[in-house]
Scaffold this motif. Structure first.
Motif, PDB file in Angstrom:
ATOM      1  N   ALA A 113       0.833  -1.207   0.000  1.00 60.17           N
ATOM      2  CA  ALA A 113       0.000   0.000   0.000  1.00 60.17           C
ATOM      3  C   ALA A 113       0.868   1.258   0.000  1.00 60.17           C
ATOM      4  CB  ALA A 113      -0.944  -0.021   1.212  1.00 60.17           C
ATOM      5  N   GLU A 114       1.862   1.245   0.899  1.00 57.18           N
ATOM      6  CA  GLU A 114       2.741   2.431   0.949  1.00 57.18           C
ATOM      7  C   GLU A 114       3.479   2.612  -0.368  1.00 57.18           C
ATOM      8  OE1 GLU A 114       6.422   4.333   3.553  1.00 57.18           O
ATOM      9  OE2 GLU A 114       5.573   2.373   4.110  1.00 57.18           O
ATOM     10  N   ARG A 115       3.908   1.519  -0.949  1.00 61.32           N
ATOM     11  CA  ARG A 115       4.609   1.643  -2.219  1.00 61.32           C
ATOM     12  C   ARG A 115       3.686   2.199  -3.303  1.00 61.32           C
ATOM     13  NH1 ARG A 115       7.126  -3.427  -5.483  1.00 61.32           N
ATOM     14  NH2 ARG A 115       4.905  -3.727  -5.851  1.00 61.32           N
ATOM     15  N   SER A 116       2.382   1.830  -3.255  1.00 57.60           N
ATOM     16  CA  SER A 116       1.428   2.361  -4.222  1.00 57.60           C
ATOM     17  C   SER A 116       1.258   3.867  -4.054  1.00 57.60           C
ATOM     18  CB  SER A 116       0.081   1.638  -4.053  1.00 57.60           C
ATOM     19  OG  SER A 116      -0.875   2.167  -4.939  1.00 57.60           O
ATOM     20  N   GLN A 117       1.148   4.296  -2.760  1.00 57.55           N
ATOM     21  CA  GLN A 117       1.025   5.737  -2.505  1.00 57.55           C
ATOM     22  C   GLN A 117       2.268   6.488  -3.018  1.00 57.55           C
ATOM     23  OE1 GLN A 117       0.381   6.056   1.701  1.00 57.55           O
ATOM     24  NE2 GLN A 117      -1.696   5.183   1.624  1.00 57.55           N
ATOM     25  N   VAL A 118       3.435   5.900  -2.757  1.00 55.42           N
ATOM     26  CA  VAL A 118       4.671   6.541  -3.217  1.00 55.42           C
ATOM     27  C   VAL A 118       4.684   6.637  -4.741  1.00 55.42           C
ATOM     28  CG1 VAL A 118       7.167   6.233  -3.396  1.00 55.42           C
ATOM     29  CG2 VAL A 118       6.024   5.908  -1.193  1.00 55.42           C
ATOM     30  N   THR A 119       4.181   5.563  -5.362  1.00 55.34           N
ATOM     31  CA  THR A 119       4.167   5.555  -6.832  1.00 55.34           C
ATOM     32  C   THR A 119       3.225   6.625  -7.372  1.00 55.34           C
ATOM     33  OG1 THR A 119       4.669   3.190  -6.840  1.00 55.34           O
ATOM     34  CG2 THR A 119       3.761   4.136  -8.861  1.00 55.34           C
ATOM     35  N   GLU A 120       2.014   6.761  -6.741  1.00 50.29           N
ATOM     36  CA  GLU A 120       1.065   7.779  -7.203  1.00 50.29           C
ATOM     37  C   GLU A 120       1.628   9.184  -7.022  1.00 50.29           C
ATOM     38  OE1 GLU A 120      -2.507   7.089  -5.065  1.00 50.29           O
ATOM     39  OE2 GLU A 120      -2.980   5.203  -6.105  1.00 50.29           O
ATOM     40  N   ARG A 121       2.236   9.417  -5.857  1.00 50.53           N
ATOM     41  CA  ARG A 121       2.813  10.749  -5.623  1.00 50.53           C
ATOM     42  C   ARG A 121       3.951  11.020  -6.601  1.00 50.53           C
ATOM     43  NH1 ARG A 121       2.344  15.869  -5.024  1.00 50.53           N
ATOM     44  NH2 ARG A 121       4.131  16.865  -3.994  1.00 50.53           N
ATOM     45  N   ALA A 122       4.732  10.000  -6.895  1.00 49.71           N
ATOM     46  CA  ALA A 122       5.834  10.181  -7.851  1.00 49.71           C
ATOM     47  C   ALA A 122       5.286  10.518  -9.236  1.00 49.71           C
ATOM     48  CB  ALA A 122       6.695   8.926  -7.917  1.00 49.71           C
ATOM     49  N   ALA A 123       4.159   9.878  -9.623  1.00 46.62           N
ATOM     50  CA  ALA A 123       3.565  10.180 -10.929  1.00 46.62           C
ATOM     51  C   ALA A 123       3.084  11.625 -10.978  1.00 46.62           C
ATOM     52  CB  ALA A 123       2.415   9.216 -11.209  1.00 46.62           C
ATOM     53  N   ALA A 124       2.432  12.089  -9.861  1.00 45.29           N
ATOM     54  CA  ALA A 124       1.982  13.488  -9.828  1.00 45.29           C
ATOM     55  C   ALA A 124       3.169  14.446  -9.925  1.00 45.29           C
ATOM     56  CB  ALA A 124       1.183  13.735  -8.544  1.00 45.29           C
ATOM     57  N   LEU A 125       4.243  14.102  -9.191  1.00 43.65           N
ATOM     58  CA  LEU A 125       5.434  14.960  -9.252  1.00 43.65           C
ATOM     59  C   LEU A 125       6.035  14.983 -10.657  1.00 43.65           C
ATOM     60  CD1 LEU A 125       7.261  14.136  -5.892  1.00 43.65           C
ATOM     61  CD2 LEU A 125       6.145  16.281  -6.514  1.00 43.65           C
ATOM     62  N   GLU A 126       6.043  13.840 -11.311  1.00 43.95           N
ATOM     63  CA  GLU A 126       6.592  13.791 -12.663  1.00 43.95           C
ATOM     64  C   GLU A 126       5.778  14.658 -13.625  1.00 43.95           C
ATOM     65  OE1 GLU A 126       6.670   9.671 -13.520  1.00 43.95           O
ATOM     66  OE2 GLU A 126       8.580   9.295 -12.460  1.00 43.95           O
ATOM     67  N   ALA A 127       4.427  14.672 -13.429  1.00 44.04           N
ATOM     68  CA  ALA A 127       3.589  15.536 -14.269  1.00 44.04           C
ATOM     69  C   ALA A 127       3.915  17.007 -14.018  1.00 44.04           C
ATOM     70  CB  ALA A 127       2.109  15.248 -13.996  1.00 44.04           C
ATOM     71  N   GLU A 128       4.064  17.377 -12.732  1.00 47.61           N
ATOM     72  CA  GLU A 128       4.401  18.770 -12.421  1.00 47.61           C
ATOM     73  C   GLU A 128       5.793  19.122 -12.962  1.00 47.61           C
ATOM     74  OE1 GLU A 128       3.978  19.416  -8.269  1.00 47.61           O
ATOM     75  OE2 GLU A 128       1.805  19.104  -8.243  1.00 47.61           O
ATOM     76  N   ILE A 129       6.708  18.170 -12.822  1.00 44.19           N
ATOM     77  CA  ILE A 129       8.062  18.421 -13.340  1.00 44.19           C
ATOM     78  C   ILE A 129       8.026  18.641 -14.845  1.00 44.19           C
ATOM     79  CG2 ILE A 129      10.288  17.289 -13.777  1.00 44.19           C
ATOM     80  CD1 ILE A 129      10.054  16.065 -10.964  1.00 44.19           C
ATOM     81  N   GLU A 130       7.145  17.866 -15.523  1.00 43.97           N
ATOM     82  CA  GLU A 130       7.024  18.032 -16.973  1.00 43.97           C
ATOM     83  C   GLU A 130       6.528  19.435 -17.318  1.00 43.97           C
ATOM     84  OE1 GLU A 130       4.842  15.865 -20.793  1.00 43.97           O
ATOM     85  OE2 GLU A 130       4.613  15.069 -18.754  1.00 43.97           O
ATOM     86  N   LEU A 131       5.511  19.931 -16.548  1.00 43.52           N
ATOM     87  CA  LEU A 131       5.024  21.293 -16.779  1.00 43.52           C
ATOM     88  C   LEU A 131       6.117  22.330 -16.529  1.00 43.52           C
ATOM     89  CD1 LEU A 131       1.431  21.248 -15.214  1.00 43.52           C
ATOM     90  CD2 LEU A 131       2.031  21.415 -17.632  1.00 43.52           C
ATOM     91  N   LEU A 132       6.845  22.137 -15.416  1.00 44.17           N
ATOM     92  CA  LEU A 132       7.897  23.098 -15.076  1.00 44.17           C
ATOM     93  C   LEU A 132       9.012  23.086 -16.121  1.00 44.17           C
ATOM     94  CD1 LEU A 132       8.100  22.473 -11.225  1.00 44.17           C
ATOM     95  CD2 LEU A 132       7.209  24.520 -12.356  1.00 44.17           C
ATOM     96  N   GLU A 133       9.389  21.895 -16.582  1.00 43.83           N
ATOM     97  CA  GLU A 133      10.431  21.821 -17.609  1.00 43.83           C
ATOM     98  C   GLU A 133       9.981  22.470 -18.909  1.00 43.83           C
ATOM     99  OE1 GLU A 133      11.228  17.681 -17.787  1.00 43.83           O
ATOM    100  OE2 GLU A 133      12.805  17.744 -16.242  1.00 43.83           O
TER     101      GLU A 133
END
Length: 750
Positions: free
Chosen positions: A237-257
């Motif tokens: 479960a924790e790994r799933s949460q980490v994965t979801e948060r990482a995906a959201a961060l990657e989307a934001e990073i894509e916008l920022l880049e």
């Protein structure tokens, strides 16, 4: 008439000693006629060698230069006048023995250069000569001339289409080939694979193959470790949460880049605006400095001209004055001492009294002698001795007085001589000084002050001139202008400064216009919309900070995910965890990806260079073949031609009489082979002309081995070429010229 033209040559070369030849026929070939041995080929060779000289490192050139030593002359030289494609006339004076050349533009006085023009040298003089020759005639390599537009005697026999001819006509493809070799070597260092289908693979594994073997081993280890994993649910479960948060961060990073580009453009424009502002400030500061230096130079110059209008003290005035001051003091001292010695000489009386006393006393001694003679012995002896002693004492006193008087007289004479020497030295020191007759110890301070003011005025003028030159140097650095041309043309420093001041002012105006354009672009960039995550400000620094924060958080999430995976694996097996194996495999895969990308890049670049090289070479080859074919068809009135090439120019053949035959005799007749070789050389010269290089076309014995009909066709072709570029022909065949109705322009051996 376009292209380079030979106008005149003055020779001490071979059989042409002290000869002058002019080439002024426009729109028609210049024809040189003469029998064997009259110097036709030597004249054409002299035109070429006047440009390129002899390479003394080659034995053949050394022997040829020795054979060209003029008959009856010691120096071998040539003075060639050439018109460049723009019509400017240049004279090249070459001494073939010391390899020095002087180039001067006959239309621009002062445009002159002299130096060593050794074709085998790589010094600064030789490089500068090649650069100047390149500007005048379009190229600086003798091979490019004698293999194309310069057809000297006997060279048609060996003329063939070849890759070397294509290289000389186009400049070659050696740089492309070297780049391909470097790419191949770099590719071979990374992998044993072939870089191209025609390449061979290496037997020994390289870095890419080693990485692939290591990754295969790790994959096997990972498979065994994953098979042993159990009981992972509590951490999933924790790994799933980490994965979801990482995906959201990657989307934001894509916008920022994605936003970095427009924002970086804004910042770049702001930086460019700042740079332009700095440059504008520099230009304006330079303009102000140059203007102030010019005003100071003019003021100091005017002050110095006021001084220069009157008599000027020499530069060594203070040195002379420093010599004069002790001389004046010495003259005063010597004069006083001389007066004292002369007064002392006058005070010493002549020894008259001492002389009279000595005579009297010697007379008394004579009386004493008389008394001795009469018998008065005692009295006579006393009188005799007293008289003699007194006389001697009087004579000694007289002698001392005379010695003293002589000593004083000698001292006075020496002092007078010393006084004269001092006066002469003072006169030498005063020689050439203004108002020297009034220069005395009393007037010296005033004269010293006047000299100091004169020197200060001159130094102010010199310092102002130096500051102006410094300002000019700064201005030249801004304008890239060679203001020395104005000085060489007789312009003053003031003229140079005014000229540069105008240019700096123009540069300032241009910089202001550039700034206005950047301001407009910046306003447009700032008006453009940029998508950002919620809460992220539209500033590049804040975007980069937010990007770094999210990347840091993402790395932390990745690290946490790795920790979770490690915990999951360690909960089920005591062997190496899949996380560790994956870490190692990720590292190797990342390195393999880098190596693979480099290998693909090298292979792609190699393929591109290969395609570009082949396309470039094929295109040039097709153009050269087309030009040669046109000249061949024209020269033989379609009886020979066109030229046919399958792959390489070395395999070129000619279509003749319905079949394709080699370019050789046989199967061609000697005259047909001569015509084909002439067409090849003229086509190569046409190729040079298409590239903007049109040297004079020199043809030695074009009618050799040709029948009257072919000779007429060759003449018609050369005459058409001469309408657009200079053509110079040398021939011994007077009958052919008479048959063609052509009058020679230069007749040799008559």
């Amino acid at each position: 008439m376009a292209g380079v033209r030979f106008l005149r040559i003055e020779l001490d070369y071979g059989c042409h000693a002290g000869r002058v030849f002019e080439f002024h026929s426009a729109g028609a070939p210049t024809v040189i006629l003469g029998p064997n041995g009259s110097g036709k080929s030597t004249l054409l060779e002299a035109l070429v060698r006047a440009l390129f000289g002899f390479n003394r490192r080659q034995q053949q050139d050394k022997l040829r230069l020795e054979h060209r030593r003029p008959w009856g002359r010691e120096a071998c030289r040539a003075a060639l006048v050439v018109a460049d494609p723009d019509g400017a006339r240049w004279q090249l004076d070459r001494n073939f023995h010391d390899m020095r050349v002087r180039i001067q533009c006959l239309d621009l006085p002062g445009e002159e250069w002299e130096g060593e023009a050794n074709p085998a040298a790589d010094n600064e003089d030789a490089r500068e000569y090649r650069r100047r020759l390149q500007r005048i005639i379009g190229f600086a390599d003798i091979d490019a001339y004698v293999s194309t537009a310069c057809i000297l005697q006997g060279e048609l026999r060996t003329t063939r289409p070849s890759d070397e001819l294509l290289r000389l006509a186009t400049g070659g493809h050696r740089d492309v080939q070297r780049a391909r070799e470097r790419l191949k070597a770099a590719h071979r260092e990374l992998t044993a694979r072939r870089i191209a289908p025609d390449d061979t693979a290496a037997k020994k594994a390289r870095r890419l193959e080693e990485l692939e073997a290591q990754i295969r081993d790790l994959k096997q280890q990972l498979a065994r470790a994953e098979a042993a994993e159990r009981k992972r649910e509590p951490l999933m479960a924790e790994r799933s949460q980490v994965t979801e948060r990482a995906a959201a961060l990657e989307a934001e990073i894509e916008l920022l880049e994605a936003a970095q580009g427009p924002l970086a453009t804004r910042d770049a424009l702001r930086a460019e605006l700042e740079a332009v502002d700095n440059r504008l400030a520099l230009v304006e500061r330079t303009e102000r400095g140059l203007r102030a230096a010019l005003e100071e130079y003019r003021a100091a110059g005017a002050a110095w001209r006021e001084w220069a209008a009157g008599p000027l003290y020499p530069d060594d005035f203070l040195e002379r004055l420093s010599r004069l001051e002790p001389l004046w003091r010495n003259r005063t001292v010597v004069s006083v001492m001389c007066d004292e010695r002369e007064a002392a000489l006058r005070a010493i009386r002549r020894p008259t009294l001492a002389t009279a006393a000595a005579v009297t006393l010697f007379a008394i001694a004579a009386g004493g002698a008389a008394l001795l003679a009469t018998g008065a012995t005692a009295v006579g002896l006393v009188v005799l001795l007293g008289g003699i002693g007194g006389g001697i004492a009087a004579m000694l006193a007289r002698q001392r007085l005379l010695q003293r008087r002589d000593a004083v007289a000698r001292e006075a004479a020496l002092l007078r001589e010393q006084l004269r020497d001092v006066e002469e030295e003072i006169a030498r020191a005063l020689e050439g000084l203004p108002d020297a007759d009034t220069l005395t110890p009393e007037t010296a301070p005033d004269r010293r002050d006047r000299f100091e003011r004169q020197r200060a005025a001159r130094r102010r003028a010199e310092a102002a001139a130096e500051r102006l030159r410094t300002a000019l140097g700064e201005a030249r650095a801004l304008t890239d202008d060679d203001a020395a041309d104005i000085e060489r043309a007789g312009g003053s420093l003031d003229d140079v400064a005014r000229n540069l001041l105008e240019q700096v002012s123009a540069r300032a105006a241009a910089t202001r216009r550039e700034r206005a354009e950047i301001v407009v672009k910046l306003e447009q960039a700032e008006a453009a919309a940029v998508r950002l995550p919620d809460g992220a400000p539209a500033q590049i620094a804040e975007v980069q900070r937010a990007l770094e924060e999210r990347r840091t958080e993402l790395r932390a999430l990745h690290a946490r995910r790795h920790e979770l995976e490690r915990a999951l694996l360690e909960a089920t097996t005591g062997a190496e965890s899949t996380v560790a194996i994956r870490d190692r495999m990720h590292t190797l895969e990342a390195e393999r990806a880098e190596v693979e990308a480099a290998v693909r890049a090298y292979a792609a670049a190699y393929a591109l260079l290969e395609d570009a090289y082949a396309e470039f070479r094929d295109h040039d080859q097709q153009r050269l073949v087309r030009l040669i074919s046109e000249r061949l068809l024209d020269l033989t009135r379609t009886r020979l031609g066109p030229l046919e090439v399958r792959d390489s120019l070395a395999d070129a053949q000619i279509r003749a009489f319905g079949r394709v035959v080699p370019i050789a005799s046989p199967p061609l007749s000697f005259g047909e082979h001569h015509a084909a070789a002439l067409a090849i050389r003229i086509g190569a010269a046409d190729f040079l002309a298409m590239n903007g290089i049109e040297p004079p076309l020199l043809v030695d014995e074009p009618f050799a081995h040709l029948d009257p009909d072919r000779a007429a066709q060759a003449w018609e072709l050369l005459a058409r070429i001469a309408r657009h570029r200079q053509v110079i022909i040398a021939t011994q065949d007077r009958l052919v010229l008479e048959h063609l109705g052509v009058e020679p322009n230069v007749v040799l051996g008559s």
